[in-house]
Design a protein around this motif. Structure first.
Motif, mmCIF file in Angstrom:
data_model
loop_
_atom_site.group_PDB
_atom_site.id
_atom_site.type_symbol
_atom_site.label_atom_id
_atom_site.label_comp_id
_atom_site.label_asym_id
_atom_site.label_seq_id
_atom_site.Cartn_x
_atom_site.Cartn_y
_atom_site.Cartn_z
ATOM 1 N N ARG A 93 0.837 -1.208 0.000
ATOM 2 C CA ARG A 93 0.000 0.000 0.000
ATOM 3 C C ARG A 93 0.873 1.260 0.000
ATOM 4 O O ARG A 93 0.598 2.218 -0.733
ATOM 5 N N ALA A 94 1.912 1.265 0.826
ATOM 6 C CA ALA A 94 2.828 2.410 0.879
ATOM 7 C C ALA A 94 3.553 2.583 -0.456
ATOM 8 O O ALA A 94 3.714 3.712 -0.944
ATOM 9 N N GLU A 95 3.968 1.473 -1.040
ATOM 10 C CA GLU A 95 4.662 1.516 -2.338
ATOM 11 C C GLU A 95 3.724 2.042 -3.425
ATOM 12 O O GLU A 95 4.142 2.807 -4.296
ATOM 13 N N LEU A 96 2.450 1.666 -3.370
ATOM 14 C CA LEU A 96 1.477 2.155 -4.348
ATOM 15 C C LEU A 96 1.296 3.674 -4.203
ATOM 16 O O LEU A 96 1.281 4.393 -5.205
ATOM 17 N N ARG A 97 1.180 4.148 -2.971
ATOM 18 C CA ARG A 97 1.048 5.602 -2.760
ATOM 19 C C ARG A 97 2.254 6.347 -3.335
ATOM 20 O O ARG A 97 2.107 7.369 -4.012
ATOM 21 N N GLU A 98 3.447 5.829 -3.077
ATOM 22 C CA GLU A 98 4.671 6.464 -3.582
ATOM 23 C C GLU A 98 4.728 6.402 -5.111
ATOM 24 O O GLU A 98 5.106 7.376 -5.772
ATOM 25 N N THR A 99 4.348 5.281 -5.678
ATOM 26 C CA THR A 99 4.359 5.123 -7.138
ATOM 27 C C THR A 99 3.368 6.085 -7.784
ATOM 28 O O THR A 99 3.679 6.709 -8.814
ATOM 29 N N ILE A 103 4.212 9.027 -10.492
ATOM 30 C CA ILE A 103 3.507 9.129 -11.777
ATOM 31 C C ILE A 103 2.884 10.518 -11.928
ATOM 32 O O ILE A 103 2.978 11.139 -12.998
ATOM 33 N N ALA A 104 2.256 11.022 -10.874
ATOM 34 C CA ALA A 104 1.640 12.353 -10.933
ATOM 35 C C ALA A 104 2.683 13.430 -11.226
ATOM 36 O O ALA A 104 2.458 14.321 -12.054
ATOM 37 N N LYS A 105 3.827 13.334 -10.577
ATOM 38 C CA LYS A 105 4.905 14.315 -10.807
ATOM 39 C C LYS A 105 5.430 14.196 -12.244
ATOM 40 O O LYS A 105 5.662 15.203 -12.915
ATOM 41 N N ALA A 106 5.616 12.953 -12.696
ATOM 42 C CA ALA A 106 6.108 12.733 -14.064
ATOM 43 C C ALA A 106 5.116 13.283 -15.083
ATOM 44 O O ALA A 106 5.516 13.949 -16.052
ATOM 45 N N TRP A 111 7.224 14.045 -18.251
ATOM 46 C CA TRP A 111 8.242 12.996 -18.290
ATOM 47 C C TRP A 111 7.581 11.674 -18.676
ATOM 48 O O TRP A 111 7.310 10.816 -17.842
ATOM 49 N N THR A 112 7.320 11.508 -19.931
ATOM 50 C CA THR A 112 6.566 10.371 -20.447
ATOM 51 C C THR A 112 7.196 9.031 -20.087
ATOM 52 O O THR A 112 6.502 8.109 -19.638
ATOM 53 N N ARG A 113 8.479 8.894 -20.281
ATOM 54 C CA ARG A 113 9.159 7.618 -20.021
ATOM 55 C C ARG A 113 9.034 7.200 -18.551
ATOM 56 O O ARG A 113 8.731 6.056 -18.242
ATOM 57 N N GLN A 114 9.250 8.132 -17.638
ATOM 58 C CA GLN A 114 9.144 7.812 -16.213
ATOM 59 C C GLN A 114 7.709 7.421 -15.854
ATOM 60 O O GLN A 114 7.486 6.492 -15.089
ATOM 61 N N SER A 115 6.753 8.097 -16.432
ATOM 62 C CA SER A 115 5.353 7.782 -16.189
ATOM 63 C C SER A 115 5.022 6.383 -16.712
ATOM 64 O O SER A 115 4.373 5.583 -16.026
ATOM 65 N N GLU A 116 5.469 6.080 -17.927
ATOM 66 C CA GLU A 116 5.215 4.759 -18.535
ATOM 67 C C GLU A 116 5.840 3.630 -17.717
ATOM 68 O O GLU A 116 5.224 2.593 -17.505
ATOM 69 N N ALA A 119 3.830 3.059 -14.567
ATOM 70 C CA ALA A 119 2.437 2.632 -14.777
ATOM 71 C C ALA A 119 2.307 1.112 -14.630
ATOM 72 O O ALA A 119 1.356 0.613 -14.014
ATOM 73 N N ARG A 120 3.242 0.368 -15.176
ATOM 74 C CA ARG A 120 3.210 -1.101 -15.075
ATOM 75 C C ARG A 120 3.370 -1.528 -13.610
ATOM 76 O O ARG A 120 2.675 -2.418 -13.134
ATOM 77 N N LYS A 121 4.275 -0.875 -12.914
ATOM 78 C CA LYS A 121 4.490 -1.156 -11.494
ATOM 79 C C LYS A 121 3.202 -0.872 -10.713
ATOM 80 O O LYS A 121 2.785 -1.653 -9.869
ATOM 81 N N ARG A 122 2.537 0.254 -11.023
ATOM 82 C CA ARG A 122 1.292 0.614 -10.365
ATOM 83 C C ARG A 122 0.231 -0.461 -10.617
ATOM 84 O O ARG A 122 -0.453 -0.886 -9.691
ATOM 85 N N THR A 123 0.087 -0.890 -11.859
ATOM 86 C CA THR A 123 -0.894 -1.929 -12.197
ATOM 87 C C THR A 123 -0.628 -3.199 -11.407
ATOM 88 O O THR A 123 -1.557 -3.801 -10.853
ATOM 89 N N ASN A 124 0.631 -3.616 -11.330
ATOM 90 C CA ASN A 124 0.980 -4.822 -10.580
ATOM 91 C C ASN A 124 0.669 -4.663 -9.089
ATOM 92 O O ASN A 124 0.146 -5.576 -8.451
ATOM 93 N N LEU A 125 0.977 -3.493 -8.530
ATOM 94 C CA LEU A 125 0.674 -3.251 -7.120
ATOM 95 C C LEU A 125 -0.832 -3.292 -6.856
ATOM 96 O O LEU A 125 -1.284 -3.881 -5.873
ATOM 97 N N VAL A 126 -1.616 -2.682 -7.743
ATOM 98 C CA VAL A 126 -3.075 -2.706 -7.594
ATOM 99 C C VAL A 126 -3.578 -4.146 -7.647
ATOM 100 O O VAL A 126 -4.414 -4.550 -6.826
#
Length: 137
Positions: A93-99, A103-106, A111-116, A119-126
């Protein structure tokens, strides 16, 4: 005498661990990991988890140590060998909040590459969090 009791302790621990983990491990995609295939005996599970598995801050790596160093350092949440359980839910949960913050900052900075990449990490965490919460609700 010690050898006799050590053997009993070992089998009891192996048995109880297998019961406890049955159906509770989740992979990086949020799928429950079934470890009861024909080639997967209780002894092999015990040996893999306790001798060959790599403990991580948010779960376990299922790559045996005899396979050599991990080809994906610092990328566990994008690795098919990653395993986790309910004891790590708060970490995820903490890792998802940080991710999501990253993403929001990117996105705000274009910063498209950082966001992309996040995004995969976020999906996996969810997926992981959803499965763990549904399994242990």
């Amino acid at each position: 005498m010690t050898s006799r009791y050590a053997h009993i302790h070992d089998s009891t621990m192996r048995e109880k661990l297998s019961e406890y983990l049955a159906g509770t491990l989740v992979d990086v995609a949020g799928h429950k990991v079934v470890e009861d295939s024909v080639n997967d005996t209780v002894e092999l599970q015990w040996f893999t988890r306790n001798v060959l598995a790599q403990a991580l801050t948010n779960g376990y790596c299922a790559i045996p140590t005899v396979a050599g160093p991990c080809p994906h350092p610092n990328a566990c949440l994008n690795c098919a060998h990653f395993r986790t359980d309910i004891t790590f839910l708060d970490v995820h949960r903490a890792e998802l909040r940080e991710t999501e913050r990253v993403i929001a900052k990117a996105d705000a900075n274009g910063w498209t590459r950082q966001s992309e990449m996040n995004a995969r990490k976020r999906t996996n965490l969810v997926n992981i969090i959803t499965t763990l919460e549904e399994t242990h609700a």
